[in-house]
Design a protein around this motif. Structure first.
Motif, mmCIF file in Angstrom:
data_model
loop_
_atom_site.group_PDB
_atom_site.id
_atom_site.type_symbol
_atom_site.label_atom_id
_atom_site.label_comp_id
_atom_site.label_asym_id
_atom_site.label_seq_id
_atom_site.Cartn_x
_atom_site.Cartn_y
_atom_site.Cartn_z
ATOM 1 N N ALA A 102 -4.288 -7.290 -0.185
ATOM 2 C CA ALA A 102 -4.575 -5.981 0.403
ATOM 3 C C ALA A 102 -4.195 -4.906 -0.610
ATOM 4 C CB ALA A 102 -3.793 -5.779 1.698
ATOM 5 N N VAL A 103 -5.071 -3.942 -0.803
ATOM 6 C CA VAL A 103 -4.840 -2.857 -1.764
ATOM 7 C C VAL A 103 -4.438 -1.601 -0.989
ATOM 8 C CG1 VAL A 103 -5.822 -1.461 -3.611
ATOM 9 C CG2 VAL A 103 -6.535 -3.847 -3.335
ATOM 10 N N LEU A 104 -3.265 -1.056 -1.293
ATOM 11 C CA LEU A 104 -2.756 0.146 -0.638
ATOM 12 C C LEU A 104 -2.988 1.347 -1.548
ATOM 13 C CD1 LEU A 104 -1.189 1.409 1.741
ATOM 14 C CD2 LEU A 104 0.935 0.858 0.522
ATOM 15 N N ALA A 105 -3.739 2.315 -1.064
ATOM 16 C CA ALA A 105 -4.035 3.514 -1.855
ATOM 17 C C ALA A 105 -4.222 4.692 -0.917
ATOM 18 C CB ALA A 105 -5.288 3.305 -2.699
ATOM 19 N N ASP A 106 -3.687 5.836 -1.287
ATOM 20 C CA ASP A 106 -3.810 7.063 -0.495
ATOM 21 C C ASP A 106 -3.324 6.871 0.938
ATOM 22 O OD1 ASP A 106 -4.941 8.418 -2.692
ATOM 23 O OD2 ASP A 106 -6.939 7.654 -2.184
ATOM 24 N N GLY A 107 -2.282 6.047 1.111
ATOM 25 C CA GLY A 107 -1.703 5.858 2.426
ATOM 26 C C GLY A 107 -2.502 4.964 3.345
ATOM 27 N N ALA A 162 -0.263 1.316 -6.463
ATOM 28 C CA ALA A 162 0.412 2.035 -7.544
ATOM 29 C C ALA A 162 1.856 2.334 -7.162
ATOM 30 C CB ALA A 162 -0.334 3.332 -7.847
ATOM 31 N N THR A 163 2.671 2.595 -8.170
ATOM 32 C CA THR A 163 4.062 2.948 -7.917
ATOM 33 C C THR A 163 4.135 4.206 -7.059
ATOM 34 O OG1 THR A 163 4.747 2.020 -10.036
ATOM 35 C CG2 THR A 163 6.228 3.608 -9.015
ATOM 36 N N GLY A 164 4.923 4.129 -5.997
ATOM 37 C CA GLY A 164 5.053 5.269 -5.099
ATOM 38 C C GLY A 164 4.024 5.310 -3.996
ATOM 39 N N SER A 165 3.206 4.282 -3.872
ATOM 40 C CA SER A 165 2.163 4.295 -2.843
ATOM 41 C C SER A 165 2.703 3.943 -1.466
ATOM 42 C CB SER A 165 1.039 3.317 -3.219
ATOM 43 O OG SER A 165 1.544 1.995 -3.339
ATOM 44 N N GLY A 166 3.921 3.413 -1.380
ATOM 45 C CA GLY A 166 4.521 3.124 -0.082
ATOM 46 C C GLY A 166 4.587 1.655 0.255
ATOM 47 N N LYS A 167 4.494 0.793 -0.714
ATOM 48 C CA LYS A 167 4.504 -0.654 -0.443
ATOM 49 C C LYS A 167 5.850 -1.094 0.138
ATOM 50 C CE LYS A 167 3.646 -1.782 -4.697
ATOM 51 N NZ LYS A 167 3.685 -0.405 -5.220
ATOM 52 N N THR A 168 6.939 -0.692 -0.515
ATOM 53 C CA THR A 168 8.261 -1.088 -0.039
ATOM 54 C C THR A 168 8.540 -0.507 1.340
ATOM 55 O OG1 THR A 168 9.150 -1.327 -2.271
ATOM 56 C CG2 THR A 168 10.735 -0.902 -0.516
ATOM 57 N N THR A 169 8.115 0.735 1.549
ATOM 58 C CA THR A 169 8.291 1.342 2.866
ATOM 59 C C THR A 169 7.536 0.556 3.927
ATOM 60 O OG1 THR A 169 8.582 3.531 1.893
ATOM 61 C CG2 THR A 169 7.952 3.437 4.205
ATOM 62 N N LEU A 170 6.328 0.145 3.623
ATOM 63 C CA LEU A 170 5.536 -0.623 4.583
ATOM 64 C C LEU A 170 6.227 -1.929 4.954
ATOM 65 C CD1 LEU A 170 2.985 -1.110 6.221
ATOM 66 C CD2 LEU A 170 1.870 -1.967 4.155
ATOM 67 N N THR A 171 6.775 -2.621 3.966
ATOM 68 C CA THR A 171 7.457 -3.881 4.271
ATOM 69 C C THR A 171 8.736 -3.637 5.072
ATOM 70 O OG1 THR A 171 8.657 -3.821 2.158
ATOM 71 C CG2 THR A 171 6.542 -4.981 2.192
ATOM 72 N N THR A 183 -0.643 -16.124 3.538
ATOM 73 C CA THR A 183 0.152 -15.298 2.631
ATOM 74 C C THR A 183 -0.723 -14.157 2.148
ATOM 75 O OG1 THR A 183 1.513 -17.160 1.897
ATOM 76 C CG2 THR A 183 1.454 -15.223 0.486
ATOM 77 N N MET A 184 -0.283 -12.928 2.426
ATOM 78 C CA MET A 184 -1.027 -11.733 2.028
ATOM 79 C C MET A 184 -0.239 -11.009 0.940
ATOM 80 S SD MET A 184 -3.648 -9.600 2.669
ATOM 81 C CE MET A 184 -4.190 -9.817 4.381
ATOM 82 N N ALA A 185 -0.905 -10.749 -0.189
ATOM 83 C CA ALA A 185 -0.289 -9.957 -1.255
ATOM 84 C C ALA A 185 -0.612 -8.487 -1.023
ATOM 85 C CB ALA A 185 -0.783 -10.404 -2.616
ATOM 86 N N LEU A 186 0.368 -7.620 -1.219
ATOM 87 C CA LEU A 186 0.188 -6.178 -1.064
ATOM 88 C C LEU A 186 0.372 -5.531 -2.427
ATOM 89 C CD1 LEU A 186 -0.198 -3.821 0.957
ATOM 90 C CD2 LEU A 186 2.301 -3.705 1.138
ATOM 91 N N VAL A 187 -0.673 -4.895 -2.921
ATOM 92 C CA VAL A 187 -0.607 -4.262 -4.236
ATOM 93 C C VAL A 187 -0.921 -2.780 -4.090
ATOM 94 C CG1 VAL A 187 -1.278 -6.389 -5.401
ATOM 95 C CG2 VAL A 187 -3.032 -4.734 -4.794
ATOM 96 N N CYS A 236 -0.938 6.605 6.277
ATOM 97 C CA CYS A 236 -1.838 7.436 7.074
ATOM 98 C C CYS A 236 -2.803 6.591 7.907
ATOM 99 C CB CYS A 236 -2.636 8.379 6.172
ATOM 100 S SG CYS A 236 -1.634 9.326 5.015
ATOM 101 N N GLY A 237 -2.280 5.654 8.662
ATOM 102 C CA GLY A 237 -3.153 4.844 9.505
ATOM 103 C C GLY A 237 -3.463 3.500 8.872
ATOM 104 N N ILE A 238 -2.459 2.661 8.767
ATOM 105 C CA ILE A 238 -2.608 1.341 8.149
ATOM 106 C C ILE A 238 -3.170 0.358 9.180
ATOM 107 C CG2 ILE A 238 -1.392 -0.592 7.084
ATOM 108 C CD1 ILE A 238 -1.528 1.776 5.268
ATOM 109 N N ASP A 239 -4.267 -0.279 8.843
ATOM 110 C CA ASP A 239 -4.838 -1.360 9.645
ATOM 111 C C ASP A 239 -4.871 -2.611 8.773
ATOM 112 O OD1 ASP A 239 -5.508 0.078 12.086
ATOM 113 O OD2 ASP A 239 -6.987 1.147 10.878
ATOM 114 N N LEU A 240 -4.096 -3.617 9.189
ATOM 115 C CA LEU A 240 -3.987 -4.824 8.370
ATOM 116 C C LEU A 240 -3.660 -6.002 9.271
ATOM 117 C CD1 LEU A 240 -3.906 -6.020 5.470
ATOM 118 C CD2 LEU A 240 -1.442 -5.559 5.471
ATOM 119 N N HIS A 241 -4.302 -7.145 9.004
ATOM 120 C CA HIS A 241 -4.034 -8.357 9.771
ATOM 121 C C HIS A 241 -3.743 -9.500 8.806
ATOM 122 C CE1 HIS A 241 -5.489 -11.676 12.758
ATOM 123 N NE2 HIS A 241 -4.159 -11.578 12.701
#
Length: 657
Positions: free
Chosen positions: A616-621, A446-455, A440-444, A429-434
């Motif tokens: 980077a912490v991914l939560a709620d899209g 919860a399961t189902g938060s969309g990490k694999t989709t983002l990559t 090397t940026m780690a993306l963490v 829902c509007g990812i802003d990341l640099h």
């Protein structure tokens, strides 16, 4: 492949460079793949078959020669009754055996000519048609490689397999035999009808009486048979899917004792296919009974009337023999009509199924024209691509010189799966990341938060539905996909290996890599087990690499990702299947690789997170927080929960994947 065929065959568009396989279904994943919708009920058989013309056009002279040879052969059959009539009214009626031999020699010559022409017909067409089938299959395979991952999420693999095998054979066989004889038999019937009218118009009218009911019947048959043919071919694809899943999942079936359940599913689908095939056979049998019965009845009436005319001296015996022989010669064109129409419907359905795939839009664009398109269209496309590439390169150069947007930048990136319910929010829902260049940026998350989709958005395995993604200032939509996937290398959480050698599997990440690069990549992944394999890097790993352990497969997938020294590296929890000792060794070797590239690493464990410069912490899209490991431990409660294993799972039924 199509590009390996001789120049007379349809030419395929440039094939994309070999790249990593598609990723596993992203986390919660799309729904199970299903059979695509059937073709419209009122489709035109002729219109469907005409779609084969761009392919058949390049062998049109061979087709014409084959039709010509078959036509002359069939017409020679019509000469035989005329010769027989001459024999009856001449040598036999006058008891002149000396006049019999020339006519008998003519019959023998006609037979030899017919056999030679049929042989010529097959020889002329066999090779080009085999090449045409190869070209079409190559185009289908190339199209499947270009289609987005979302297409493969929707389509069952068995449906695609059946289109590349049985449907392709059906189309080739139609061009080789039914198409030729639909033309030849029609012309032969017209010529035979003319001969019968010349011999005796009264008997000809009697013989042609069944024509009207036969035309009505065949139109009715065609509409019903085409639907049954489509249903049978779709069911064949479903059956292929069941067989494939049973073979690939044999370990699971045996481990859980579910082979009987799968066998019952197989039996159920084979029964459905059997019923459909029996329905098709019933339709064809009904048609054939009428097609054979009515002409035979008319022929019997013509024989009775002809005998009466001979008795009244209104017709000679030889003319009656010639007429009946001509009518009998037309039995094959008439009786074959049912089979030829049935196969034409089968081929039309196969053509529809084939072009359903070729008509699929690539990554949301307009459907791509088949590779038999005109050369000037290809040239225009190539020119446009070159212009776009040059523009993107110039823009990237200017941006890089300014030094304002290097590395990976995601701005307002949104994404939702096409099949997601309308009332559910976007997954992203509007990812802003640099990710800074060389960082090397780690993306963490919860399961189902969309990490694999983002990559998966970075190499454009899925297309973002909003926002922009840039690599060193270049919008990824402006970079040709082949080049983009050279720049971005990916290692998926669930590694996929192919039925090839260890070396071939690793070098899929960089086909031009040197042996030294291959060895360095294996060392980085701590894949020293390769040396203990029977043939080293030449060892065949078997289908899906099931001859190796999960950790060994994952290490080979990691080696495949780093072998080409990529500019951008995406790692989706690449160490999840490794033991603690091997994980530590791989992490130590990875630090050197990560130091020379820009990397985004999906992490679930603190040990993997420590490879990164920032997290980077991914939560709620959205990206909830960015910082170092220590900073986030102090300032971000969500991150502390994730690292301590206390994060709540995504609620069941949510659209997250």
């Amino acid at each position: 492949m199509a590009e390996n065929q001789e120049s007379t065959l349809p030419q395929s568009p440039p094939r994309p460079k070999q790249e990593d396989p598609d990723p596993p279904t992203p986390e919660s994943g799309p729904p199970p793949r299903s059979t695509p919708a059937a073709a419209p009920e009122h489709r035109s058989t002729v219109r469907s078959l005409l779609r084969l013309w761009p392919y058949a056009r390049v062998i049109r002279w061979r087709l014409a020669a084959s039709i010509g040879a078959a036509l002359v052969a069939m017409l020679s059959v019509l000469v035989v009754p005329l010769v027989l009539g001459r024999i009856v009214d001449g040598p036999i009626a006058h008891h002149d055996l000396s006049a019999l031999w020339p006519l008998a020699g003519a019959l023998l010559l006609l037979g030899l000519v017919e056999a030679g022409l049929f042989y010529t017909r097959r020889v002329v067409l066999a090779g080009p048609l085999a090449g045409l089938e190869t070209a079409m299959r190559g185009d289908l395979y190339a199209k499947l490689q270009r289609l987005p991952v979302s297409f493969h999420d929707r389509w069952a693999s068995g449906q695609l397999l059946s289109r590349a095998t049985s449907d392709m054979f059906t189309m080739r066989l139609f061009l080789a035999f039914p198409l030729v004889f639909l033309v030849v038999n029609s012309l032969m019937f017209a010529a035979g009808t003319a001969v019968m009218f010349v011999l005796d118009w009264r008997l000809a009218l009697i013989t042609l009486l069944p024509a009207v009911p036969l035309i009505v019947l065949t139109r009715h048959f065609e509409s019903g048979y085409s639907l049954a043919a489509r249903r049978a071919q779709d069911q064949t694809g479903d059956l292929a899917t069941v067989i494939e899943e049973s073979v690939l999942g044999i370990r699971i079936l045996k481990a859980f004792g579910r082979h009987r359940t799968m066998a019952e599913r197989f039996r159920s689908q084979t029964h459905e296919l059997r019923e459909t095939e029996l329905h098709k056979a019933g339709l064809l049998a009904n048609l054939w009974a009428v097609i054979v019965g009515l002409p035979e009845l008319a022929l019997g009436c013509a024989l009775a009337v002809g005998a009466y005319l001979v008795a009244q001296d209104e017709l000679t015996t030889g003319t009656l023999v010639a007429f009946l022989s001509t009518a009998l010669a037309l039995r094959w064109p008439v009786e074959s009509l049912g089979w030829l129409l049935a196969y034409a419907n089968e081929a039309a359905t196969a053509t529809d199924r084939y072009f359903e795939v070729l008509d699929e839009p690539e990554d949301g664009g307009a459907p791509v024209v088949a590779v038999a398109a005109k050369a000037d269209a290809d040239a225009t496309t190539a020119t446009a691509t070159a212009t776009a590439t040059a523009t993107a390169t110039a823009t990237a150069t200017a941006t890089a010189t300014a030094g304002t947007d290097e590395g990976i930048r995601l701005t307002g990136v949104r994404f939702r799966y096409p099949d997601a319910p309308d009332d559910t929010p976007d997954l992203l829902c509007g990812i802003d990341l640099h990710v800074r260049r060389g960082e090397t940026m780690a993306l963490v998350g919860a399961t189902g938060s969309g990490k694999t989709t983002l990559t998966a958005l970075l190499p454009r395995l899925y297309e973002a539905t909003g926002g922009t993604i840039t690599l060193d200032g270049r919008d990824i939509r402006e970079i040709p996909r082949a080049r983009l996937r050279e720049l971005v290398s990916v290692a998926f959480e669930e590694p996929t290996l192919f039925s090839a050698s260890v070396g071939e599997n690793v070098l899929m990440g960089a086909p031009d890599a040197s042996p030294e690069q291959l060895r360095r990549a294996l060392d980085t992944a701590q894949a020293d087990f390769v040396e203990r394999l029977p043939a080293g890097t030449e060892t065949q790993v078997g289908e899906q690499g099931l001859s190796l352990s999960g950790g060994q497969r994952q290490r080979l997938a990691l080696a495949r990702a780093v072998v080409g020294d990529p500019a951008f590296l995406v790692l989706d929890d690449p160490l999840s299947a490794l033991d603690v000792h091997t994980e530590a060794l791989v992490e130590q070797a990875l630090r050197e690789v990560l130091g020379s590239t820009t990397a985004l690493v999906v992490a679930h464990r603190p040990s993997t997170v420590l490879l990164a410069d920032r997290v980077a912490v991914l939560a709620d899209g959205r990206i909830a927080a960015v910082g170092t490991h220590q900073e986030l431990l102090q300032s971000c409660a969500v991150y502390r929960e994730l690292m301590s294993g206390e994060a709540a799972p995504v609620l069941e039924g949510s659209p997250a994947r």
